[in-house]
Design an enzyme around this catalytic site. Sequence first.
Site, PDB file in Angstrom:
ATOM      1  N   GLY A 189     -47.728 -84.182  42.291  1.00 33.41           N
ATOM      2  CA  GLY A 189     -48.407 -83.367  43.304  1.00 33.41           C
ATOM      3  C   GLY A 189     -47.925 -81.932  43.277  1.00 33.41           C
ATOM      4  O   GLY A 189     -48.247 -81.142  44.166  1.00 33.41           O
ATOM      5  N   LEU A 190     -47.150 -81.574  42.242  1.00 30.10           N
ATOM      6  CA  LEU A 190     -46.584 -80.222  42.171  1.00 30.10           C
ATOM      7  C   LEU A 190     -47.291 -79.363  41.129  1.00 30.10           C
ATOM      8  O   LEU A 190     -46.744 -78.355  40.668  1.00 30.10           O
ATOM      9  CB  LEU A 190     -45.069 -80.304  41.879  1.00 30.10           C
ATOM     10  CG  LEU A 190     -44.288 -81.112  42.919  1.00 30.10           C
ATOM     11  CD1 LEU A 190     -42.823 -81.262  42.505  1.00 30.10           C
ATOM     12  CD2 LEU A 190     -44.376 -80.461  44.307  1.00 30.10           C
ATOM     13  N   GLY A 191     -48.484 -79.761  40.735  1.00 24.22           N
ATOM     14  CA  GLY A 191     -49.310 -78.907  39.878  1.00 24.22           C
ATOM     15  C   GLY A 191     -48.982 -78.984  38.405  1.00 24.22           C
ATOM     16  O   GLY A 191     -49.214 -78.021  37.668  1.00 24.22           O
ATOM     17  N   SER A 192     -48.487 -80.142  37.932  1.00 20.87           N
ATOM     18  CA  SER A 192     -48.101 -80.219  36.514  1.00 20.87           C
ATOM     19  C   SER A 192     -49.322 -80.096  35.597  1.00 20.87           C
ATOM     20  O   SER A 192     -49.245 -79.409  34.568  1.00 20.87           O
ATOM     21  CB  SER A 192     -47.341 -81.511  36.223  1.00 20.87           C
ATOM     22  OG  SER A 192     -48.123 -82.624  36.586  1.00 20.87           O
ATOM     23  N   ASP A 225     -55.189 -75.148  42.476  1.00 19.97           N
ATOM     24  CA  ASP A 225     -54.018 -75.412  41.622  1.00 19.97           C
ATOM     25  C   ASP A 225     -53.990 -74.467  40.424  1.00 19.97           C
ATOM     26  O   ASP A 225     -52.943 -73.885  40.100  1.00 19.97           O
ATOM     27  CB  ASP A 225     -54.046 -76.860  41.114  1.00 19.97           C
ATOM     28  CG  ASP A 225     -53.785 -77.879  42.211  1.00 19.97           C
ATOM     29  OD1 ASP A 225     -53.735 -77.490  43.398  1.00 19.97           O
ATOM     30  OD2 ASP A 225     -53.633 -79.071  41.878  1.00 19.97           O
ATOM     31  N   GLY A 284     -47.618 -85.938  37.671  1.00 22.43           N
ATOM     32  CA  GLY A 284     -48.158 -86.802  38.722  1.00 22.43           C
ATOM     33  C   GLY A 284     -47.403 -86.675  40.034  1.00 22.43           C
ATOM     34  O   GLY A 284     -47.483 -87.549  40.900  1.00 22.43           O
ATOM     35  N   ALA A 306     -52.217 -78.560  36.208  1.00 27.46           N
ATOM     36  CA  ALA A 306     -52.715 -77.176  36.236  1.00 27.46           C
ATOM     37  C   ALA A 306     -51.796 -76.271  35.411  1.00 27.46           C
ATOM     38  O   ALA A 306     -52.267 -75.447  34.620  1.00 27.46           O
ATOM     39  CB  ALA A 306     -52.796 -76.675  37.676  1.00 27.46           C
ATOM     40  N   ALA A 307     -50.475 -76.452  35.558  1.00 30.30           N
ATOM     41  CA  ALA A 307     -49.535 -75.606  34.804  1.00 30.30           C
ATOM     42  C   ALA A 307     -49.684 -75.850  33.302  1.00 30.30           C
ATOM     43  O   ALA A 307     -49.620 -74.906  32.494  1.00 30.30           O
ATOM     44  CB  ALA A 307     -48.104 -75.878  35.253  1.00 30.30           C
ATOM     45  N   PRO A 328     -42.214 -82.500  37.257  1.00 31.75           N
ATOM     46  CA  PRO A 328     -42.507 -83.923  37.046  1.00 31.75           C
ATOM     47  C   PRO A 328     -44.013 -84.191  37.081  1.00 31.75           C
ATOM     48  O   PRO A 328     -44.700 -83.661  37.961  1.00 31.75           O
ATOM     49  CB  PRO A 328     -41.800 -84.636  38.207  1.00 31.75           C
ATOM     50  CG  PRO A 328     -41.163 -83.590  39.051  1.00 31.75           C
ATOM     51  CD  PRO A 328     -41.392 -82.235  38.444  1.00 31.75           C
TER      52      PRO A 328
HETATM   53  C1  MEV Z   1     -54.433 -81.003  44.698  1.00 23.96           C
HETATM   54  O1  MEV Z   1     -53.256 -80.262  44.405  1.00 23.96           O
HETATM   55  C2  MEV Z   1     -55.214 -80.315  45.768  1.00 23.96           C
HETATM   56  C3  MEV Z   1     -56.493 -81.029  46.203  1.00 23.96           C
HETATM   57  O2  MEV Z   1     -57.029 -80.289  47.290  1.00 23.96           O
HETATM   58  C4  MEV Z   1     -57.492 -81.115  45.058  1.00 23.96           C
HETATM   59  C5  MEV Z   1     -58.117 -79.771  44.695  1.00 23.96           C
HETATM   60  O3  MEV Z   1     -58.129 -78.852  45.508  1.00 23.96           O
HETATM   61  O4  MEV Z   1     -58.628 -79.674  43.565  1.00 23.96           O
HETATM   62  C6  MEV Z   1     -56.209 -82.440  46.699  1.00 23.96           C
END
Ligand code: MEV
Length: 311
Positions: free
Chosen positions: A84-87, A130, A82, A89-90, A80
């Site tokens: 916080g699970l690295g979408s 990430d 936004g 970056a993936a 999903p």
């Molecule tokens: C985000 O997944 C992790 C943070 O530490 C940002 C980052 O490291 O780039 C909040």
Amino acid sequence: MPAASAPGKIILLGEHAVVFGKPAIALGIDMRLTCAVEKGTENLVNGQPLSERYHSYIHAAIRDHWSGGPLNITIDSKIPSGSGLGSSAALTVAFLGAVAEMRGGIAEEEVARAAFDVESTVQGRASPIDTSVSCHGQGVFIDSARREGLLWHIRRDSRQWYVHHCPVPDLTFVIGFTGMRAPTGPLVAKVKRYFDRTRFARDVVDEIGAVTMEGVKRLRDRDVVALGGLMSRDHNLLAILGVSSPELQRLVDAAMPFSYGAKLTGAGGGGSMIALTDRPEKVAGAIARRGGVPYVVRAGVDGVRAEPMSE
Ligand code: MEV
């Protein structure tokens, strides 16, 4: 059609503090994003014209890391956005993996460096955690010092990170997604303002670093009781930095009676929390009852990899 996939991630310990050069641990999870590319007559993403606003990561990746002409890009994501699970970056890693496949093959470190470059350009301020874990998969331990299992070393302005392989024992995590999408850039900027202004925030960041170093040992020993306790401590420190939210706190509180520990994961502000547990059904039920979307995940999966060509 050359294609590559990359995993999402959870941050076990150390988010936000890692942006200031402190240690952090992230684990790849079994939610993946796949990206396929082929030459075209204009840049298209899932049939829509490439837009800097809506496809910022792909836009920056094409501008800075591709010179082979227009691409027809197809994305299929099980992460999903936004959350916080690295979408993001993936997405960046899978896209760069797919174009590397087009050029003859994926080199993990090359993709990791280019992906961090793209993420920093789009996000403003970032650490390589990430993008590194999405490239390498398994587990990744980042520190300001070189240790055993070094994968790559990355510098940006006056900061530097040594990215290491981190073995992942068999552990069960339950994710609780609040359903609230929270972009990382503004949260990282908010912590930076607090850090620059107060000695107190700098001490909290140091404390997160110390908790993470302790966590590295506990993870290696598979000491779930101690590791869970450290996760909960880390969550409280992140809340002091101002990146938790009432929704995240509600899900953390719901998970705790059946968990070794629970915390927000990633940038916070919304997004997701994780719980370390050996009673995943109980935790998933408690999260769902408090309005979250639960996912029981396996950690320590493959990083970026080529996928079979589809017609
Ligand atoms: C985000 O997944 C992790 C943070 O530490 C940002 C980052 O490291 O780039 C909040």
